[in-house]
Structures are given as structure tokens and as C-alpha cells.
Design a protein around this motif. Structure first.
Motif, mmCIF file in Angstrom:
data_model
loop_
_atom_site.group_PDB
_atom_site.id
_atom_site.type_symbol
_atom_site.label_atom_id
_atom_site.label_comp_id
_atom_site.label_asym_id
_atom_site.label_seq_id
_atom_site.Cartn_x
_atom_site.Cartn_y
_atom_site.Cartn_z
ATOM 1 N N TRP A 150 35.134 32.798 48.482
ATOM 2 C CA TRP A 150 35.159 33.553 49.779
ATOM 3 C C TRP A 150 33.659 34.050 49.350
ATOM 4 O O TRP A 150 33.052 34.876 48.672
ATOM 5 N N GLN A 151 32.872 33.756 50.529
ATOM 6 C CA GLN A 151 31.530 34.415 50.796
ATOM 7 C C GLN A 151 30.593 34.021 49.671
ATOM 8 O O GLN A 151 29.877 34.893 49.079
ATOM 9 N N GLU A 152 30.675 32.880 49.226
ATOM 10 C CA GLU A 152 29.866 32.192 48.234
ATOM 11 C C GLU A 152 28.891 31.266 48.755
ATOM 12 O O GLU A 152 28.634 30.262 48.074
ATOM 13 N N ALA A 153 28.182 31.293 50.184
ATOM 14 C CA ALA A 153 27.315 30.119 50.730
ATOM 15 C C ALA A 153 26.217 30.039 49.769
ATOM 16 O O ALA A 153 25.585 29.148 49.758
ATOM 17 N N ASP A 154 25.723 31.107 48.961
ATOM 18 C CA ASP A 154 24.392 31.043 48.415
ATOM 19 C C ASP A 154 24.426 30.243 47.004
ATOM 20 O O ASP A 154 23.503 29.708 46.544
ATOM 21 N N ASP A 162 26.178 48.892 41.489
ATOM 22 C CA ASP A 162 27.359 48.897 42.204
ATOM 23 C C ASP A 162 28.270 47.561 42.073
ATOM 24 O O ASP A 162 29.439 47.990 42.042
ATOM 25 N N HIS A 163 27.388 46.347 41.704
ATOM 26 C CA HIS A 163 28.225 45.176 41.632
ATOM 27 C C HIS A 163 28.776 45.218 40.111
ATOM 28 O O HIS A 163 30.104 44.851 40.011
ATOM 29 N N ARG A 219 37.663 46.162 38.390
ATOM 30 C CA ARG A 219 38.780 45.112 38.756
ATOM 31 C C ARG A 219 39.038 44.892 37.403
ATOM 32 O O ARG A 219 40.483 44.604 37.408
ATOM 33 N N TRP A 220 38.348 44.521 36.532
ATOM 34 C CA TRP A 220 38.867 44.201 35.101
ATOM 35 C C TRP A 220 39.963 45.244 34.526
ATOM 36 O O TRP A 220 40.883 45.113 34.013
ATOM 37 N N VAL A 221 39.376 46.477 34.623
ATOM 38 C CA VAL A 221 40.032 47.509 33.857
ATOM 39 C C VAL A 221 41.425 47.772 34.734
ATOM 40 O O VAL A 221 42.500 48.050 34.151
ATOM 41 N N HIS A 222 41.394 47.731 35.856
ATOM 42 C CA HIS A 222 42.430 47.803 37.031
ATOM 43 C C HIS A 222 43.432 46.935 36.636
ATOM 44 O O HIS A 222 44.683 47.133 36.573
ATOM 45 N N GLY A 223 42.936 45.741 36.790
ATOM 46 C CA GLY A 223 44.022 44.492 36.672
ATOM 47 C C GLY A 223 44.703 44.211 35.096
ATOM 48 O O GLY A 223 45.615 43.938 35.022
ATOM 49 N N SER A 261 43.293 43.899 47.423
ATOM 50 C CA SER A 261 42.459 42.675 48.122
ATOM 51 C C SER A 261 41.451 42.369 47.239
ATOM 52 O O SER A 261 41.182 42.980 46.068
ATOM 53 N N TRP A 262 40.567 41.314 47.485
ATOM 54 C CA TRP A 262 39.856 40.467 46.533
ATOM 55 C C TRP A 262 38.195 41.284 46.785
ATOM 56 O O TRP A 262 37.662 41.153 47.422
ATOM 57 N N ASP A 263 38.134 42.213 45.757
ATOM 58 C CA ASP A 263 37.249 43.270 45.774
ATOM 59 C C ASP A 263 35.930 42.438 44.868
ATOM 60 O O ASP A 263 35.930 42.910 43.805
ATOM 61 N N LYS A 264 35.649 41.155 45.224
ATOM 62 C CA LYS A 264 34.742 40.545 44.695
ATOM 63 C C LYS A 264 33.314 40.898 44.566
ATOM 64 O O LYS A 264 32.861 41.633 45.377
ATOM 65 N N THR A 265 32.656 40.203 43.249
ATOM 66 C CA THR A 265 31.102 40.662 43.545
ATOM 67 C C THR A 265 30.429 39.429 44.175
ATOM 68 O O THR A 265 30.820 38.553 43.949
ATOM 69 N N PRO A 266 29.127 39.890 44.821
ATOM 70 C CA PRO A 266 28.350 39.010 45.431
ATOM 71 C C PRO A 266 27.570 37.864 44.519
ATOM 72 O O PRO A 266 27.090 38.558 43.243
ATOM 73 N N HIS A 267 27.408 36.835 44.680
ATOM 74 C CA HIS A 267 26.437 36.055 43.704
ATOM 75 C C HIS A 267 25.211 35.543 44.635
ATOM 76 O O HIS A 267 25.704 34.759 45.585
#
Length: 478
Positions: free
Chosen positions: A76-80, A305-306, A313-317, A448-454
Motif C-alpha cells: 500500500w503506497q509503496e511505489a518508491d 514520527d515514522h 503499531r507493534w506495542v498496540h498489536g 486501519s493499516w497505519d503503515k510507515t512509508p519507505h
């Protein structure tokens, strides 16, 4: 004198005493917990039960697979990065009996186009379009890939032997697929390779702090869990599952899909779930002829922030949602390991108390030096508690240096020690944010997928990211 007549310094002295007692006791409990893992690792090493074999990468890269393998990469949003991940993966793993499934969303055209550029004309690639708008969750995207794989199996009449999981930013090791396939062929239902974050030069303070965390976690803690027979949490990358196990998990869930779409850490739950139903789990460690681990490598987040978002997400999950979802099943060792996994929020609280104690101590020391307050003698019990914690801290620092230096060189080992305050502050911030996020889900807010950008892939190797120990990413990329 009544407490109502106390001066500010006396109140601060009392607060210092209480914080020292609270933080000291819980620091000691955590230190003993870690020390027990250290002792177990040392004993296993001395008795020869822990060893890291040396292999020839080329032999394992060319190894024929014992059965067809599906590789899942949700995006998801990994075009780079996704194009380079696909091209490198299919180049590093030349076997014909694999199919790469890349999951993309219909409202993420950039990632879709980049994925299709990754390996034009390679029949092993299948870009799977999700039938809903993104982002949902990573688990939901994996379920879509599972459904696509199952459709392919029904059309062809042939089933896959195993499924390998990776993320959109990963740099795979040429020998990894062969090792995972061998583990499944020799009876493992789940196999996990180490993860090795890459140092990031100018981003050393934040982006590189993952190096020491994974060096200890995948160099010691996971190896101990494996040796003690505890279930192994999947890292979500560099891991393989026997195909039949996913069907069993899907049947247990009752919706024909193996992953809970509302899970934030479906990877962590995957390993535990397989262990819970009697599956055999293995942690696979090996080094190549160049002394480098066969591992999954990637650039981890380097902005505060990332970083905090990912750790949240790790601690929550794992610590909060995982408590609800996976419970406390298993024997004493299994419960011990799950307690270790879930201590993140408590660790954040204790660290906050510890740094508050440090600030109060500095203020009181300055007040005593200025003649504004009288020095306060520590009771013998508190003094002993402080000495014990200092001793364990010294041991913990030595372990962090040793494990980091083994993988990354002495310089990065020293940096791992200097980054200890940074990692602690991040843990405090992530723990606080995780508690807030968990409270929101209890109030009915959807996950939701609160992912980190790359934005950088290791295949675009530059000198800034160079690490000690003469690592050659170019060699791994061929």
C-alpha cells in the motif's frame, strides 16, 4: 514537623524516594527476566545446542525447491520501492517453482504501475488487485493474496507446498528461499529467518537503532525460544509456512481465510497460532562464506514520527491487542515468553518514571550544592536496589555492544550503547501512543493499516549506508 510544613525540597525528596522504590523494583524484575534469557543463551552455546552453520550461498540459491512456493508481498503506497523489491527478489531466486503474489489496491495506481514494471514478462509475477479501497489492514491484504493463490490452485489442479511472506521494502538473501524450503521439507510447519536492519549513515541515531534491537532479538531471544520449544512469533518477513497450516488456520477461523482482518500484528499472531495447534516452528540461522547472516535486510524508518508510528503499531498489536486475541495458553515457558512480548506498555511507564527520577535527582543535587536543601541518605534497601540495577545495566550494555558488534562491527556496537537513551525515549513515546490507540479501538474505532512509508530500497545502494564488516550489498543483489 507536620508534612504540611515541608519545604519544596522535602516534597521532592519524598517523591524521589517513592519513584526510586517503584522504578527500582520494576527495573530489577525486567533485568532478571533479560538475564535469564542471557543465561539460557550462554548455556545453550556452551553445551553446543546453539550453532550457526556456514553455507555456500550459491549452492542454496540454485537449490531446486521440494515443492511449489508462493510468495506474498502486500503493498500500500509503496511505489518508491516495490519495483526494486520485485526485480531483485526474482533475480536472487531463479527457481521456476515459485510465484510472487503482490497485493495492490485499486485506489493506489502508482504502486500498481511500479509493481508491473518490476519484472516485465516474468511469468512468476502476479499482481493482485484488491477489490476494496485502501488502506484496509495488512492482514486483509494478505487474505486477498491467499484467495488469489487458492483460485490459481483450483484452476491448475496443483497446490503450493509453502507460502513465504515478505514486505514491499525487503532485500532478500539469495540463499534464503533454499533454507526456508529445506526447513519445510524437513518437517517444520513454520520457519523464520533473521531480520537484519541496515545502518543508515547520516540517519544513524534513529534509522540505525533497529540494528541493535534485532541483533539481540534474532541473535539471542529467538534462538532461545526455538531451543526451549516455545512458539515463535513471525516477523512478517523472511518466514515460510507449510501450505496446509494456512488451511487449518482458515478452518479454525471459520471464514475460509487464515488472517484476522482487524489484527495489527498478523505476523506475530501467525507464529503463535501455528504453535498453538501443534505445528513445528523453527528459527533458521546460517552464515555465508562471507560471514554475513542469511537474513532479510531493509532500511527501517528514520524519521521520529515514522519510527514512533511503527513502534506504536507493534506495542498496540503485540502487547495490548495480542493479550486479547491470543491469551495465555501453553505451559510455563510459553507463558513466560508471552509475558516478555507484552511488557512494552509497562516498560514505557517504568522508563518514564526512571527519567523523571533522574530529573528530580539532578534538581535535588543542585539544591544541595547551593545550600538550599539538606542531603538525604538512602536507606540500605534502596541503596542495594540501586546497586543491583546498576550492575544489571552494565551487563545489559555489554550484551548490546557484543551482539551489535558481531553483526555490524565495533563502531556500530559503540553507537548501539550511545543510542540507549534514544531507544528509551522512543519506547516511552510509542507506549503512550499505543495506549491511546488501544483505548480508541475499545471505544469502537476501526483498525486501519497505519503503515510507515519507505522511500529508499537497499538495491539502490549508496556509500552513506555502508556498514562495517565489509558487507557487500552488491553481492547480495546479484
Amino acid at each position: 514537623m507536620s508534612i504540611y510544613d515541608w519545604s519544596l525540597w522535602q516534597w521532592l525528596g519524598m517523591l524521589q524516594h517513592e519513584l526510586l522504590l517503584f522504578a527500582g523494583v520494576f527495573f530489577l524484575i525486567g533485568a532478571i527476566d533479560d538475564f535469564a534469557i542471557d543465561l539460557a543463551w550462554l548455556w545453550l552455546r556452551v553445551t553446543g545446542r546453539l550453532s550457526t552453520p556456514r553455507i555456500r550461498r550459491g549452492d542454496w540459491q540454485r537449490r531446486e525447491l521440494h515443492g511449489s512456493t508462493a510468495i506474498f508481498v502486500p503493498a500500500w503506497q509503496e511505489a518508491d520501492v516495490i519495483s526494486e523489491t520485485i526485480s531483485h527478489l526474482l533475480s536472487a531466486w531463479p527457481q521456476d517453482r515459485l510465484r510472487l503474489y503482490v497485493g495492490v489496491y485499486r485506489n493506489d495506481l502508482a504502486t500498481m504501475e511500479a509493481a508491473m514494471r518490476g519484472a516485465p514478462g516474468d511469468p512468476r509475477l502476479r499482481v493482485v488487485l484488491h477489490d476494496r479501497m485502501g488502506p484496509s489492514t495488512k492482514a486483509d491484504c494478505l487474505n486477498r493474496l491467499f484467495a488469489a493463490m487458492r483460485e490459481d490452485e483450483q484452476r491448475s489442479g496443483c497446490s503450493f507446498a509453502s507460502v513465504v511472506f515478505h514486505d514491499a521494502e525487503d532485500l532478500v538473501d539469495p540463499a534464503a528461499l533454499g533454507l526456508l524450503d529445506s526447513a519445510i521439507d524437513h518437517g517444520a510447519d513454520f520457519a523464520q529467518l533473521p531480520v537484519e536492519p541496515l545502518p543508515q549513515g547520516a540517519r544513524r541515531w534513529l534509522g540505525s537503532h533497529y540494528c541493535e534491537e534485532f541483533a539481540e532479538a534474532h541473535g539471542k531471544a529467538m534462538a532461545v525460544r526455538d531451543a526451549l520449544g516455545a512458539s515463535l512469533p513471525a516477523a512478517g518477513v523472511g518466514c515460510a509456512v507449510r501450505r496446509e497450516m494456512l488451511d487449518r488456520l482458515a478452518k479454525l477461523r471459520g471464514d475460509a481465510l487464515p488472517f484476522a482482518s482487524d489484527s495489527l500484528t498478523e505476523d506475530y499472531e501467525l507464529g503463535l497460532a501455528i504453535g498453538a495447534i501443534g505445528g513445528t516452528c523453527r528459527f533458521v540461522r546460517a552464515r555465508g562464506e562471507d560471514d554475513l547472516l542469511v537474513a532479510t535486510r531493509a532500511f527501517f524508518p528514520a524519521r521520529i514520527d515514522h519510527v514512533v508510528r511503527q513502534k506504536t503499531r507493534w506495542v498496540h498489536g503485540i502487547a495490548l491487542q495480542g493479550w486479547d486475541r491470543t491469551g495465555w495458553s501453553g505451559g510455563a515457558i510459553e507463558r513466560w515468553m508471552r509475558a516478555r512480548d507484552r511488557r512494552g506498555p509497562l516498560t514505557a511507564l517504568v522508563l518514564l518514571m526512571g527519567y523523571s527520577l533522574l530529573a528530580i535527582t539532578i534538581v535535588l543535587t543542585a539544591a544541595v550544592a547551593a545550600g538550599w536543601a539538606q542531603p538525604i541518605a538512602l536507606p540500605p534497601l534502596l541503596a542495594a536496589l540501586l546497586i543491583a540495577n546498576l550492575g544489571f545495566f552494565g551487563w545489559r550494555t555489554l550484551c548490546r555492544f557484543a551482539f551489535t558488534a558481531r553483526n555490524y562491527g565495533v563502531r556500530e556496537g559503540v553507537m548501539a550503547v550511545l543510542r540507549i537513551p534514544v531507544t528509551n525515549v522512543i519506547a516511552i513515546m510509542a507506549g503512550r501512543r499505543a495506549l491511546i490507540a488501544y483505548a480508541r479501538t475499545l471505544a469502537g474505532r476501526a483498525v486501519s493499516w497505519d503503515k510507515t512509508p519507505h522511500d529508499r530500497h537497499p538495491a539502490r545502494f549508496d556509500s552513506e549506508a555502508a556498514r562495517p564488516a565489509a558487507m557487500s550489498l552488491g553481492a547480495l543483489s546479484r
